[in-house]
Design an enzyme around this catalytic site. Structure first.
Site, PDB file in Angstrom:
ATOM      1  N   GLY A  71      41.656  29.920 -43.248  1.00 22.77           N
ATOM      2  CA  GLY A  71      41.675  29.168 -41.999  1.00 22.77           C
ATOM      3  C   GLY A  71      42.137  27.730 -42.185  1.00 22.77           C
ATOM      4  N   ASN A 151      32.445  26.576 -34.225  1.00 21.80           N
ATOM      5  CA  ASN A 151      31.675  27.167 -35.318  1.00 21.80           C
ATOM      6  C   ASN A 151      30.233  26.664 -35.386  1.00 21.80           C
ATOM      7  OD1 ASN A 151      33.655  24.989 -36.053  1.00 21.80           O
ATOM      8  ND2 ASN A 151      32.273  24.791 -37.805  1.00 21.80           N
ATOM      9  N   GLN A 179      36.510  31.758 -35.553  1.00 16.58           N
ATOM     10  CA  GLN A 179      35.176  32.276 -35.199  1.00 16.58           C
ATOM     11  C   GLN A 179      35.240  33.438 -34.215  1.00 16.58           C
ATOM     12  OE1 GLN A 179      32.061  31.545 -36.314  1.00 16.58           O
ATOM     13  NE2 GLN A 179      32.831  30.097 -37.828  1.00 16.58           N
ATOM     14  N   HIS A 201      37.446  35.939 -44.249  1.00 12.40           N
ATOM     15  CA  HIS A 201      36.041  35.969 -44.695  1.00 12.40           C
ATOM     16  C   HIS A 201      35.038  35.718 -43.579  1.00 12.40           C
ATOM     17  CE1 HIS A 201      34.712  31.652 -45.083  1.00 12.40           C
ATOM     18  NE2 HIS A 201      36.009  31.426 -45.119  1.00 12.40           N
ATOM     19  N   THR A 237      53.530  34.078 -54.141  1.00  8.26           N
ATOM     20  CA  THR A 237      53.357  35.528 -54.267  1.00  8.26           C
ATOM     21  C   THR A 237      52.180  35.975 -53.408  1.00  8.26           C
ATOM     22  OG1 THR A 237      54.257  35.474 -56.482  1.00  8.26           O
ATOM     23  CG2 THR A 237      52.892  37.385 -55.922  1.00  8.26           C
ATOM     24  N   CYS A 325      21.520  14.419 -43.627  1.00  7.65           N
ATOM     25  CA  CYS A 325      20.336  13.601 -43.822  1.00  7.65           C
ATOM     26  C   CYS A 325      20.580  12.657 -44.987  1.00  7.65           C
ATOM     27  CB  CYS A 325      19.167  14.529 -44.165  1.00  7.65           C
ATOM     28  SG  CYS A 325      17.604  13.711 -44.334  1.00  7.65           S
TER      29      CYS A 325
HETATM   30  C1  LIG Z   1      35.523  28.660 -41.482  1.00  3.47           C
HETATM   31  C2  LIG Z   1      36.403  27.970 -40.486  1.00  3.47           C
HETATM   32  C3  LIG Z   1      37.634  27.419 -40.867  1.00  3.47           C
HETATM   33  C4  LIG Z   1      38.091  27.375 -42.309  1.00  3.47           C
HETATM   34  O1  LIG Z   1      38.461  28.640 -42.780  1.00  3.47           O
HETATM   35  P1  LIG Z   1      38.557  28.864 -44.385  1.00  3.47           P
HETATM   36  O2  LIG Z   1      39.151  30.231 -44.490  1.00  3.47           O
HETATM   37  O3  LIG Z   1      37.156  28.798 -44.896  1.00  3.47           O
HETATM   38  O4  LIG Z   1      39.442  27.805 -44.919  1.00  3.47           O
HETATM   39  C5  LIG Z   1      38.425  26.855 -39.894  1.00  3.47           C
HETATM   40  N1  LIG Z   1      38.037  26.830 -38.602  1.00  3.47           N
HETATM   41  C6  LIG Z   1      36.872  27.348 -38.192  1.00  3.47           C
HETATM   42  C7  LIG Z   1      36.509  27.309 -36.755  1.00  3.47           C
HETATM   43  C8  LIG Z   1      36.013  27.936 -39.115  1.00  3.47           C
HETATM   44  O5  LIG Z   1      34.841  28.423 -38.708  1.00  3.47           O
END
Ligand SMILES: *Cc1c(COP(=O)(O)O)cnc(C)c1O
Length: 390
Positions: A71, A151, A179, A201, A237, A325
């Site tokens: 992402g 998120n 998300q 993931h 690749t 925190c």
């Molecule tokens: C987790 C997340 C990302 C980042 O994705 P990665 O594959 O962990 O780099 C980007 N945007 C949102 C909204 C996410 O929840």
């Protein structure tokens, strides 16, 4: 009590069926998809099968899918790629104050390079006003980027409406759907976007693989230069096992999404209702109904977020907080700050995100445990008569 994982927004376990599908590509089928021999062609066939499957779930043409490392890369690619490719046309980007860091930090870099960025505010429930998007667009605007769902607080944005505005003003539109893909039903056509980011993931696929959907004809500069893989749009690749796993994860998510979203929505609402019945001084962050089926985000008065997360962890419950925190101050995250949460009254945030392995018994365990944890922390907190809690 066993371990209860309630941090699916951060990452999901790789589904065993996905792992199964990936295994051969670490073994016999190890070829480079760019090679013309049989080893390469077998790997290429697997990659193209995954691409076609994912494209069909997205309602896209396979040629519009570019595989990335996740992402973060997809967001960087969309923003920098469009900004650089359209420099002659303009230098202005419209986004929101609640985007993921992958978008916000990319915008900061673009600002250093001379681009101007408008960060639109959101309302108390985390919603972006489409009229504010329309008002922010100028004749120098080259891109609008608004995330599909947040998120942290789970608010789902009126993406189709924003997409129509961008299209009408002839400005490219990107949405971070990390998300939502595999969790909510949609196609790129329904959203009206030109670019869309996904990460495997977050939908029970492997880490380190994602995609950027790039609508046919969209001007974009590649950000990874080299061997011209992915039709020159993203060199390197291909991550064959990762892409195969991503394809399997998308196929499973598409097949199971309807029933799973309904199941999670019921569990989510049981958790929210139960906590409100058992705990005073709590507030639900995000939109009450336009929210992800698996997201619960609470502000809890008189405690800090890290204290809650650490206490729950000791009791076998994995959750997340949206506040940082530091010694004596509790700063809300940029998302919580954007919906108007400050440090007064002192309150901690807790995100509980549900998923495939979450059961009703897990929810009931949280309903029993969390009020005890909060009670104990409040007894230590300054306003509640105790020591500095942070
Ligand atoms: C987790 C997340 C990302 C980042 O994705 P990665 O594959 O962990 O780099 C980007 N945007 C949102 C909204 C996410 O929840």
């Amino acid at each position: 009590m066993g371990q209860i994982y309630l941090d699916y927004a951060s990452t999901t376990p790789t589904d065993s069926r996905v792992v199964e599908a990936m295994l051969p590509y670490f073994g016999d089928i190890f070829g480079n998809p760019a090679s013309i021999h049989a080893f390469g062609q077998e790997a290429l066939a697997a990659v193209e099968g995954a691409r076609a499957g994912i494209a069909s779930v997205l309602g896209a043409d396979p040629a519009e899918i570019v595989f990335t490392s996740g992402g973060t890369e997809s967001d960087n690619f969309a923003l920098k790629g469009v900004a650089y490719a359209n420099r002659a046309r303009g230098n202005h980007i419209v986004t929101t104050a609640i985007e993921h860091h992958a978008v916000l930090e990319t915008c900061r870099v673009l600002e250093c390079e001379g681009f101007a960025v408008t960060y639109l505010p959101v309302d108390r429930e985390g919603m972006v006003d489409p009229a504010a998007v329309a008002a922010a667009i100028t004749d120098r605007t080259v891109l609008v980027s608004v995330m599909h769902a947040n998120n942290e607080i789970g608010t789902i944005q009126p993406i189709a409406e924003i997409g129509r505005i961008a299209r009408q003003r002839e400005v490219l539109f990107h949405t971070d759907a990390v998300q939502t893909f595999g969790h909510l039903p949609f196609t790129v056509g329904e959203l009206g976007c030109d670019l869309l980011s996904v990460s495997a993931h977050k939908l029970y696929g492997p880490k380190g693989v994602g995609l950027l959907y790039i609508r046919k004809g969209t001007r974009i500069c590649p950000q990874m230069n080299g061997g011209e893989q992915e039709k020159g749009r993203r060199s390197s690749t291909l991550n064959v096992p990762g892409i195969v796993g991503f394809g399997k994860a998308a196929e499973l998510a598409a097949a199971e999404l309807g029933a799973e979203a309904a199941r999670l929505t019921a569990l989510r609402d049981r958790l929210i209702g139960g906590l409100f019945a058992r705990l005073a001084g709590v507030r639900l962050n995000g939109h009450p109904t336009r929210r992800l089926p698996n997201n619960v985000n609470l502000s809890v008065e008189g405690v800090d977020g890290e204290g809650m997360v650490l206490s729950l962890d000791m009791l076998g419950i994995a959750a997340a907080t949206g506040s940082a925190c530091s010694s004596s101050s509790v700063e809300p995250s940029h998302v919580l700050a954007a919906i108007g949460l400050g440090q007064d009254p002192p309150q901690g945030s807790l995100r509980l995100s549900l998923g495939r392995q979450t059961t009703e018994a897990d929810i009931d365990a949280v309903l029993e445990t969390l009020p005890e944890v909060v009670g104990r922390l409040r007894a230590l907190a300054p306003r509640y008569g105790g020591e500095e809690a942070c």
